[in-house]
Design a protein around this motif. Structure first.
Motif, short mmCIF file in Angstrom:
data_model
loop_
_atom_site.label_atom_id
_atom_site.label_comp_id
_atom_site.label_asym_id
_atom_site.label_seq_id
_atom_site.Cartn_x
_atom_site.Cartn_y
_atom_site.Cartn_z
N VAL B 94 29.64 20.15 43.66
CA VAL B 94 30.71 20.56 44.58
C VAL B 94 30.72 22.08 44.68
O VAL B 94 30.95 22.79 43.71
CB VAL B 94 32.09 20.06 44.10
N ASN B 95 30.44 22.55 45.86
CA ASN B 95 30.38 23.98 46.13
C ASN B 95 31.72 24.65 45.83
O ASN B 95 32.77 24.19 46.27
CB ASN B 95 29.99 24.11 47.61
N ASN B 96 31.65 25.73 45.09
CA ASN B 96 32.86 26.43 44.64
C ASN B 96 33.74 26.86 45.82
O ASN B 96 34.96 26.72 45.79
CB ASN B 96 32.42 27.66 43.84
N MET B 97 33.11 27.35 46.85
CA MET B 97 33.84 27.83 48.02
C MET B 97 34.50 26.66 48.75
O MET B 97 35.64 26.76 49.20
CB MET B 97 32.83 28.50 48.95
N TYR B 98 33.77 25.57 48.86
CA TYR B 98 34.28 24.37 49.53
C TYR B 98 35.50 23.84 48.78
O TYR B 98 36.52 23.48 49.37
CB TYR B 98 33.18 23.31 49.58
N PHE B 99 35.38 23.83 47.47
CA PHE B 99 36.47 23.37 46.61
C PHE B 99 37.73 24.20 46.86
O PHE B 99 38.83 23.68 47.05
CB PHE B 99 36.02 23.50 45.14
N LEU B 100 37.53 25.49 46.89
CA LEU B 100 38.65 26.40 47.07
C LEU B 100 39.31 26.20 48.42
O LEU B 100 40.53 26.24 48.56
CB LEU B 100 38.11 27.83 46.95
N ARG B 101 38.48 25.96 49.42
CA ARG B 101 39.02 25.79 50.76
C ARG B 101 39.82 24.49 50.86
O ARG B 101 40.87 24.44 51.49
CB ARG B 101 37.87 25.78 51.77
N MET B 102 39.30 23.45 50.18
CA MET B 102 40.05 22.18 50.17
C MET B 102 41.40 22.38 49.50
O MET B 102 42.42 21.88 49.97
CB MET B 102 39.26 21.12 49.42
N ALA B 103 41.38 23.10 48.38
CA ALA B 103 42.62 23.33 47.63
C ALA B 103 43.61 24.12 48.49
O ALA B 103 44.77 23.75 48.63
CB ALA B 103 42.30 24.09 46.34
N LEU B 104 43.10 25.19 49.08
CA LEU B 104 43.98 26.05 49.87
C LEU B 104 44.58 25.28 51.05
O LEU B 104 45.78 25.37 51.33
CB LEU B 104 43.18 27.25 50.37
N ASN B 105 43.75 24.50 51.69
CA ASN B 105 44.24 23.74 52.84
C ASN B 105 45.23 22.65 52.43
O ASN B 105 46.21 22.40 53.15
CB ASN B 105 43.08 23.14 53.64
N ALA B 106 44.99 22.05 51.28
CA ALA B 106 45.94 21.02 50.80
C ALA B 106 47.31 21.67 50.60
O ALA B 106 48.34 21.11 50.95
CB ALA B 106 45.43 20.41 49.50
N ILE B 107 47.29 22.85 50.03
CA ILE B 107 48.55 23.55 49.75
C ILE B 107 49.20 24.02 51.05
O ILE B 107 50.41 23.88 51.24
CB ILE B 107 48.30 24.70 48.75
N HIS B 108 48.39 24.53 51.96
CA HIS B 108 48.93 24.95 53.27
C HIS B 108 49.57 23.77 54.00
O HIS B 108 50.65 23.89 54.56
CB HIS B 108 47.82 25.56 54.14
N ARG B 109 48.86 22.65 54.01
CA ARG B 109 49.38 21.47 54.71
C ARG B 109 50.72 21.05 54.14
O ARG B 109 51.65 20.75 54.87
CB ARG B 109 48.40 20.29 54.57
N ALA B 110 50.80 21.06 52.79
CA ALA B 110 52.03 20.62 52.14
C ALA B 110 53.20 21.53 52.53
O ALA B 110 54.33 21.09 52.62
CB ALA B 110 51.84 20.62 50.63
N LYS B 111 52.89 22.79 52.77
CA LYS B 111 53.94 23.74 53.14
C LYS B 111 54.21 23.72 54.63
O LYS B 111 55.05 24.48 55.12
CB LYS B 111 53.52 25.15 52.75
N GLY B 112 53.45 22.92 55.36
CA GLY B 112 53.60 22.89 56.80
C GLY B 112 53.02 24.13 57.47
O GLY B 112 53.32 24.43 58.62
N GLU B 113 52.16 24.84 56.74
CA GLU B 113 51.50 26.01 57.33
C GLU B 113 50.16 25.59 57.92
O GLU B 113 49.55 24.63 57.46
CB GLU B 113 51.27 27.08 56.26
N PRO B 114 49.69 26.32 58.92
CA PRO B 114 48.39 25.95 59.51
C PRO B 114 47.26 26.17 58.50
O PRO B 114 47.34 27.06 57.66
CB PRO B 114 48.25 26.89 60.70
N GLU B 115 46.22 25.32 58.60
CA GLU B 115 45.05 25.51 57.75
C GLU B 115 44.31 26.75 58.23
O GLU B 115 44.36 27.08 59.40
CB GLU B 115 44.14 24.28 57.84
N LEU B 116 43.65 27.42 57.31
CA LEU B 116 42.87 28.59 57.71
C LEU B 116 41.57 28.14 58.35
O LEU B 116 40.94 27.20 57.87
CB LEU B 116 42.53 29.45 56.49
N ASP B 117 41.19 28.80 59.44
CA ASP B 117 39.86 28.49 59.98
C ASP B 117 38.81 29.21 59.14
O ASP B 117 39.14 30.04 58.29
CB ASP B 117 39.76 28.81 61.47
N ALA B 118 37.54 28.85 59.40
CA ALA B 118 36.46 29.36 58.54
C ALA B 118 36.49 30.89 58.47
O ALA B 118 36.30 31.48 57.41
CB ALA B 118 35.12 28.87 59.05
#
Ligand code: ADP
Ligand code: MG
Lengths: 478, 247
Positions: B94-118
């Motif tokens: 599992v690519n470290n960067m990919y992992f981080l992006r999944m984590a960040l987006n999961a947290i953003h989604r939970a807060k109702g914030e938009p996901e970051l684009d690439a």
């Protein structure tokens, strides 16, 4: 995981619907008349009927293989129907003639058959129950001399090629299921890529079993002439039904000098329910012949569906310096059973093969890797590398590795590595502590485990396959 | 922010590890928890982040007014809790960067914030990388696989910097770091300090506290907080050892 995949989780098997369509279905039973009926339905030439009858007679003398690590009640071969075709004007000339219900079915499966809506760069042959219903991008491929059509059409239009190669890699009597297929196969796909041509798009067949109490027996033949290259994809689904259905396909690949064939499968036949009721018996014979020098055949498979999977896509490395590859992910959840692997037969000099197998077991799933590496006396300097990794989720499932290594030339190098691991609670917690749901965490870890295989798949398929892995392991943790 | 009241916890087999821990952390505060090996520091950190395997026999934990112990680990993360692991876990393939992006987006989604684009994601990554002097190459490798001890710890702080938690719990993030790495990591923690953010630092050594000044220091011993004080308690510990402060 993406939103689409998220939507899939909790849906269970999402392809389990039935299309309400009128079909011509043969009465149940199998005898010489059935074989004649299938052949006549397809308007086949005499030689092919004779070939089928020959196969049928062999089959009658054969018995089911018993060595695989799978259990199932006896199959009554007389209870199934051996031919089912959606009623439509024989051989639709264009997509406009295809029954709209069928087009809708494929759209629902995410396979748009209208070329303008189709995935860019993927030509599709759609096989519904026993017949091919549509092939896209034919004209465009035709300009390069590439033939991509249903098997039935190939028999009519390119009979000589079919006659030359049919059964040349998987002989009729190879095994019980290949003999059965040779007798009653209904349709499938045919590919021929002329010398020196690199096929500019992925060719793909999408198999769908719809009718009840029928078996599906398709036949695929792919020929890459000297210096040609083709990448071929295969996908499959079936409705959710309580009874088991048999799928016994045969795939033959032929690569001549310097040719390359890449064959990828994402197999998602209905696996049966959590208690093991229903599901497809996937008993398939796939083999490629690296007939020419420096030719190469790669098999990549992601097997998530079926109640039972029995398949060993292999390579006959006949040409000197030819290369065979096998990359496999097999998932068994609930009561699924898989006995799968490969056969690499080294015949020519300096032949090389690579086997990477990833088995994932969850629920009460049983997963067996069975692989044969054989180096024949003339295969000087043959080399094989095999790596088999098993991942267990929970403690009621099983993983088994059964390698057969037969070396008859002292200059050969054969390496075999195997590992078994359990999905670790620490990994799950680490992911979840970063905000990932249980499902996403599991999907991520499993996809990481399978990475070496998934990266071999063409882009569009890799994304599908990743989602599929997550979905098929649904409910296996927590 | 965080209110731990009389927390008792045991592990499978029934052995009690935490024997009545109480702690109150207010927004903006930095607390250091020190204590000998085996005193229950990681257990406490794990329980706060939701690590499975513990039974809470008594007590309660509230986080931002919610019953923390009733939340799943992922819900805690999404609510702003971050645990920097003492032993970060490897996830092969599992690519470290990919992992981080999944984590960040999961947290953003939970807060109702938009996901970051690439593009946005990459920009943020670059900025934080620089801060921690992490090599680009580390991002392209599998999560923690083949990382040196120091790289693992820096990667944890990098994740923290990316995820911008409300409550960061750092479990011996300083151990195994050389002086340069320690400075970088401390710098990362200090950058995160804000009036609405709290930090609980678990450490063995006074050393880290020279770089990140805590508001409070607690000594944990055999599952209990035996002393609490300000920064000077750490200095006292340095002189007298744990025994000297009653641990
Ligand atoms: N899952 C577990 N099972 C049994 N004992 C445990 C478990 N986790 C921690 N312990 C024990 O609890 C005590 C406290 O451990 P830990 O919280 O890791 O201490 P610290 O982080 O302060 O060194 C130790 O004696 C350790 O062996
Ligand atoms: Mg510890």
């Amino acid at each position: 995981m993406t939103d689409t995949a998220q939507a899939l989780v909790g849906d269970g098997y999402k392809y389990g619907f039935v299309t309400d369509i009128e079909s011509d279905t043969a009465p149940p039973g199998l005898n010489e008349d059935t074989v004649r009926f299938v052949s006549a339905q397809k308007g086949e030439p005499e030689w092919l009927l004779e070939w089928r009858l020959g196969a049928y007679r062999r089959w009658q003398k054969m018995t089911e293989p018993k060595w695989a690590n799978v259990q199932f009640p006896p199959i009554d071969y007389q209870a199934a129907s051996y031919y089912s075709a959606p009623k439509q004007k024989a051989g639709p000339k264009s997509l406009d003639e295809v029954d709209p219900e069928l087009l809708k079915t494929y759209a629902k499966l995410g396979i748009p058959l209208h070329e303008r809506a189709a995935l860019a760069g993927v030509a599709v042959d759609a096989v519904f129950d026993s017949v091919s219903v549509a092939t896209t991008f034919k004209d465009k491929l035709g300009e390069l001399g590439i033939i991509f059509c249903s098997f039935g059409e190939a028999v009519r239009e390119h009979g000589e090629l079919v006659k030359q190669y049919l059964g040349s890699v998987v002989p009729q009597g190879d095994n019980f299921y290949s003999a059965l297929n040779s007798a009653v196969f209904s349709d499938g796909s045919f590919v021929y890529v002329p010398p020196g041509v690199r096929c500019p798009m992925e060719l793909s067949t999408y198999f769908r079993i719809n009718a009840a109490k029928t078996g599906q027996f398709e036949r695929t033949l792919v020929i890459a002439d000297k210096g040609a290259y083709v990448s071929y994809l295969e996908g499959c689904t079936a409705p959710q039904r309580d009874e088991n259905q048999l799928h016994a396909a045969v795939v033959e690949l032929i690569a001549l000098d310097d040719a390359q064939i890449k064959y990828s499968t994402v197999q998602n036949w209905y696996p049966g329910d959590a208690e093991g009721k229903g599901g497809i018996y996937n008993f398939v014979t796939k083999r490629g012949a690296c007939r020419g020098a420096r030719s190469k055949i790669s098999w990549t498979q992601v097997e998530t569906g079926s109640a039972i999977t029995w398949k060993y896509p292999g390579c006959l490395l006949e040409g000197d310096d030819s290369v065979g590859e096998f990359y496999s992910v097999a998932v068994t959840n609930n009561r699924q059973q898989a006995d799968t692997g490969t056969k690499m037969i080294h015949l020519g000099r300096n032949t090389r093969s690579t086997i990477i197998s990833k088995g994932i077991s969850a629920g009460k799933g049983q997963n067996t890797y069975r692989g044969l590496v054989r180096v024949q006396p003339k295969a000087a300097n043959a080399r094989n590398y095999t790596q088999c990794d098993s991942l267990l989720i929970g403690d009621r499932c099983g993983a088994h590795t059964v390698p057969y290594i037969e070396v008859r030339n002292p200059s050969a190098t054969v390496e075999h590595e195997a590992t078994t691991s359990k999905i670790s609670e620490d990994q799950m917690f680490y992911c979840r502590s970063r905000g990932l749901s249980q499902e996403d965490a599991l999907g991520l870890i499993v996809n990481g485990f399978c990475k070496e295989v998934l990266k071999e798949l063409p882009m569009e398929f890799a994304v599908e396959a990743q989602k599929l892995l997550s979905v098929s392991l649904e409910g296996s943790v927590g | 922010m965080l209110e731990i009241k009389n927390l008792h916890a045991s592990v499978e087999g029934g052995r009690e590890i935490l024997k009545g821990v109480s702690l109150s952390v207010k927004p903006g505060e930095v607390h250091a928890i020190m204590g000998p090996n085996g005193s229950g520091k990681s257990t406490l950190a794990g329980i706060l982040a939701g690590r499975p395997g513990y039974t809470i026999t008594q007590g309660a934990v509230t986080y931002q007014g919610q019953d923390l112990l009733a939340m799943s680990p992922e819900d805690r993360a999404r609510a702003g809790i971050f645990l920097a692991f003492q032993y970060p876990v490897e996830i092969p393939g599992v690519n470290n960067m990919y992992f981080l992006r999944m984590a960040l987006n999961a947290i953003h989604r939970a807060k109702g914030e938009p996901e970051l684009d690439a593009g946005q994601f990459l920009k943020t990554v670059r900025a934080k990388l620089k801060l921690l002097e992490i090599e680009d190459d580390l991002l392209q490798r599998a999560v923690n696989v083949g990382f040196s001890g120091g790289e693992k710890k820096r990667n944890e702080i990098f994740q923290m910097a990316m995820l911008e938690p409300r409550l960061a719990i750092l479990d011996e993030t300083d151990s195994g770091l050389d002086i340069d790495a320690l400075r970088l990591v401390s710098n990362g923690i200090n950058k995160l300090r804000a009036p609405d953010r709290s930090v609980v630092m678990i450490t063995h050594y006074q050393r880290l506290l020279d770089y990140v000044a805590p508001d409070f220091v607690h000594v944990l011993s055999e599952g209990r907080i035996v002393r609490s004080g300000d920064k000077s308690l750490a200095a006292e510990l340095e002189k007298t050892g744990y025994v000297g402060v009653g641990a």
